[in-house]
Design a protein around this motif. Sequence first.
Motif, short mmCIF file in Angstrom:
data_model
loop_
_atom_site.label_atom_id
_atom_site.label_comp_id
_atom_site.label_asym_id
_atom_site.label_seq_id
_atom_site.Cartn_x
_atom_site.Cartn_y
_atom_site.Cartn_z
N PRO A 456 102.34 12.97 76.71
CA PRO A 456 102.28 11.64 77.59
C PRO A 456 102.56 10.54 76.50
O PRO A 456 102.77 9.86 77.84
N PHE A 459 105.95 9.14 76.92
CA PHE A 459 105.86 8.00 77.84
C PHE A 459 105.16 6.51 77.99
O PHE A 459 105.90 5.96 77.68
N GLY A 461 104.53 4.68 75.11
CA GLY A 461 105.10 4.50 74.76
C GLY A 461 105.82 3.58 75.45
O GLY A 461 106.52 2.21 74.94
N LEU A 462 107.51 4.21 75.99
CA LEU A 462 108.96 3.44 76.12
C LEU A 462 108.25 3.01 77.22
O LEU A 462 108.44 2.19 77.62
N ASN A 463 107.16 3.24 77.79
CA ASN A 463 106.82 1.84 78.38
C ASN A 463 105.63 0.74 78.30
O ASN A 463 105.03 0.22 79.07
#
Lengths: 646, 417
Positions: A456, A459, A461-463
């Motif tokens: 998770p 996700f 980090g990309l968020n």
Amino acid sequence: MEATAKSHFTGKEEHAPAKPSFAFWRPTAKTGLMSWLTTVDHKKIGFLYGSFALFFFLVGGCEALLIRLQLIVPNNTLLTAPQYNTMFTMHGTTMIFLAVMPLGAAFFNFIMPLQIGARDVAFPRLNAFSLWTFVAGAIILNVGWFLPDGAPDAGWFGYAPLTSKLYNPTHATDFWILGLQLLGVASIAAALNFIVTIINLRAPGMTMMRLPVFTWMTLITSFLIILSFPAITIALVEVMFDRQFGTNFFEVSNGGMPILWQHLFWIFGHPEVYILILPAMGIVSEILPTFARKPLFGYPIVVFSGASIGFLGFTVWSHHMFTTGMGTVATAAFSLATMTIAVPTGVKIFNWIGTLWGGHLKMRTPMMFALGFIWMFMIGGFSGVMHSAAPADAQQQDSYFVVAHFHYVLIGGSIFALLGGIHYWFPLMFGRRVSEFWGKLSFWVIFIGFNVTFFPMHFLGLNGMPRRTFTYDGNMGWNVGNMIATIGALILGTGIAIYFAVIIYTYLKGEKAGRDTWDARTLEWSVPTNPPPEYNFAVIPTVHARDAFWYEKHHQSEIEQEKAAQHQAEAAHGGIHMPFQSIYPLVASIGALIGAFGAIYHNLIVALIGGSLLFIGIYLWSLEGAEGYHLHPDEDGHDDAPAPKH
Amino acid sequence: MRLTSLLPTLARRGRILLALGGLALLTGCNLDFWTMKGHQSTIAVDGPVAKSQLDVFLVTCWVTLVIFLIVGSVLAYATYKFRARSEADEQAVPPEQGHGNPLIELGLIGASVLALVIIAVPTLKSITYTHDVPVEEKANAYEVNALAYQWWFKFEYPAEPIAGSGQLVSANELVIPAGRPVHINLRGMDVIHSFWVPKLAGKVDMIPNRGNFLWLKADAPGYYWGQCAEYCGDSHAVMRFRVIALGPKDFNNWLNAQTSPAREVAKVASTGQPKAQFAAYRSDWKRNEAGWSAQFELNPFESWKAHQEPDPKHEDAALIAQGRALFQSKTCFTCHVVRGHMVGGSGAYPDLTHVGARTTIAGGLLENNAAQLARWISHPDVVKPGNKMYVNGYLANNIKLTPDDVSALVAYLSSLK
């Protein structure tokens, strides 16, 4: 010179040394505390390295759990900001320098001499000095927990000028500086020892291209250590001088350059990544052929790709600094250089799959860890390729995406392989084998917990969740990811707890293992008993093929004749020479420990006491001479009455 | 025999499925996590720089995903196909002792290089594009300076001179023209920080003694979240900021308002409307408690616009005057500039001339409303561990604020639109 030569090569009876003076007293205890403190046996030293490393692995794990518990919900108050910052600093430093590196060193020590058919490392007392200096460094790094100044909290990367006296006035940062400095001494001394051992002490016929891959990786890792640690040594000296003596290496107000620290740190720091992963690759390259029952696929290419990874590892440090504004040319160059590392790394994965192909795969616990390693390392490798592309990295750097990436490489990679290596060599080290059921159970709990924790984070980090943050708000879309990650961390913690419980139980009461438990291929399994006797090989083996022990097992009559001849030759030489134990490596390390405290507290007297003790330790260690005694086991390792000392 | 050996395998797979199922249930309730459309998303982006970086990421993502599927399938197949199925199988004659196949190995090396070239080409293009404002847009670019301190951001507008005090200065909220490239000069003033507005552009570090810059462009007017992305000490986690992009007309209006001196509140008679009860602020804030309201979250951009307008109906001129006097007597003015109200202040601390017109306080951490202002100025050390206002201000000058002081200061600061 003459004395040394004599002690090695004269017969057992003729050499009676002069009565040793008090200063040259040689401890002889074979059991008890003294035997451990003064040991020069590579197996005992390896065991001690491993024990300390596993202890610190648990400490670092507890720090990690506190970090995850703090982040389980937004705006949590379990830890204060300074406490949290200390936790992630110490978690990183502990796991890298006090857990994974020494665990690698434990295997280098225990396994490598056995793999090349040697009776010990080249410099047994230097080996003991490395161990005790490592312990001294570990003490200094962690002593802050028990002192009012607190443990280090400037990050494991210690970016200047946050480490300056102005922004970090307490001694916490000094503990970090001097602790790492001592660990560097320990690592470099150990690495030189391993290099000399591998170059000089190979059994007859063990050419470089017959070395087991784990030994090759030990060699490459050792070269990485001696080439990369000087960079951080210099950087640490500079920051120490800034703090203690008012120099201006990183002092901005006087024209110092903080960016200099980053370059020096990462010229060390990136090879360090390979120092952590190459031993793991070596272990996996031993486990897979054993359990597939066929040789490693493309041995020369695996070795060569290991060496290229080591070499290229020195050309990519600035990919940790894509966001520091290096300009387009440097950014492009380091981007491309980083991508090229994916080639030798990918080659290794192809070759491991090639090794499995057409084999008879025995799905035992070490094999599970090795396969888990390949899967997880692939994922970590691919996310690594993602941020080799500098523009993508501009978004990912210092976000949880990077946290996910390097935990896939360091846990899914290094730790999985090291845990698998413990299972693999456990029968050899302790003569007992781990229960398959409990071993596999711990593997699956660790595997699931690990993925639930770290997948998770991609996700998150990309968020846009940055790392090293003690709190976050609930409106950012990060709540679910953090909740899952913390649950995963608890599962992972449970798995590790099971693993340790099983290992300790097996150590005490496990099923006895016979020789050559796994039908293995390399020389360490050819020792006469499990655990190996202190002299390792009753007869130094002669090597005829790459998988030396496999060859021996399939050419028994030829080997037996050879061994008988070799045994006679050795007996004629006066039997097996064993070095004496020595107290001076420990004395020198204690001196280094005291001296470091003197430097931390800027106290000349304490520093002088420590320095003198270090000097005296090394001086007496040189003067006492190697000396030693001889053993006369028969070919199968059954001791004749051990010869009297000397 | 086969069946019995299969059972544990099935049981094992079952457990995995169960775990995965549980996970899916757990996360199913909140899709935000998978879609990654948060305030700091690097996936749902709103500017060409972030878009270029996203495109590179997607290329790497697809290339590696394809390789992963191929290599993973082969690995899974090999593991399944060649596994020993029984004890007897394990003891069988060893397989052929093959040492490798150079052709296959070289072929795979070639294939990996090819895959990397696919990634390298867009990477190089994007490195050039994202580095600086494209030449053809240079003339249209707007220039600002961003300076980072522990733990807040200062923004300077060199294009907006102010007579007597240099240039327009603001803190923690960077207002930029939408649809125009913005060139931001970055500088760390104490330790290293990093400027990151994920929806507009990837981060660039703010380093002492090193002139860095980045450029970004907001496609449309909007309200964006940013955060320091380099560990910079105790309160790194709460060092945040906002970027507000405005259309040309709104941007000019904003500049006009900001370049004027601080607003004076006329001492008009009360209109009879009830005044806000400043003395009744809650004081039981928990450490780290969220400082934003659900209402603000509904439409942050509108909320920002609302903050620009003075609210005379709810203002108490007497209280504001009292706050203004306290701002002086409690030595706040020695650090904080309130241009036009009093002489003092230093460039190294947040300029408060128009603090009331910002949506956030305390370095983008708390929503700018009376309750949060009261929380911030009564316990700055709890809100932001180690912050300089507490250490160098409150502690060094022995400043104590009574609840009445707090309400007066809050009234004054809120009036500074």
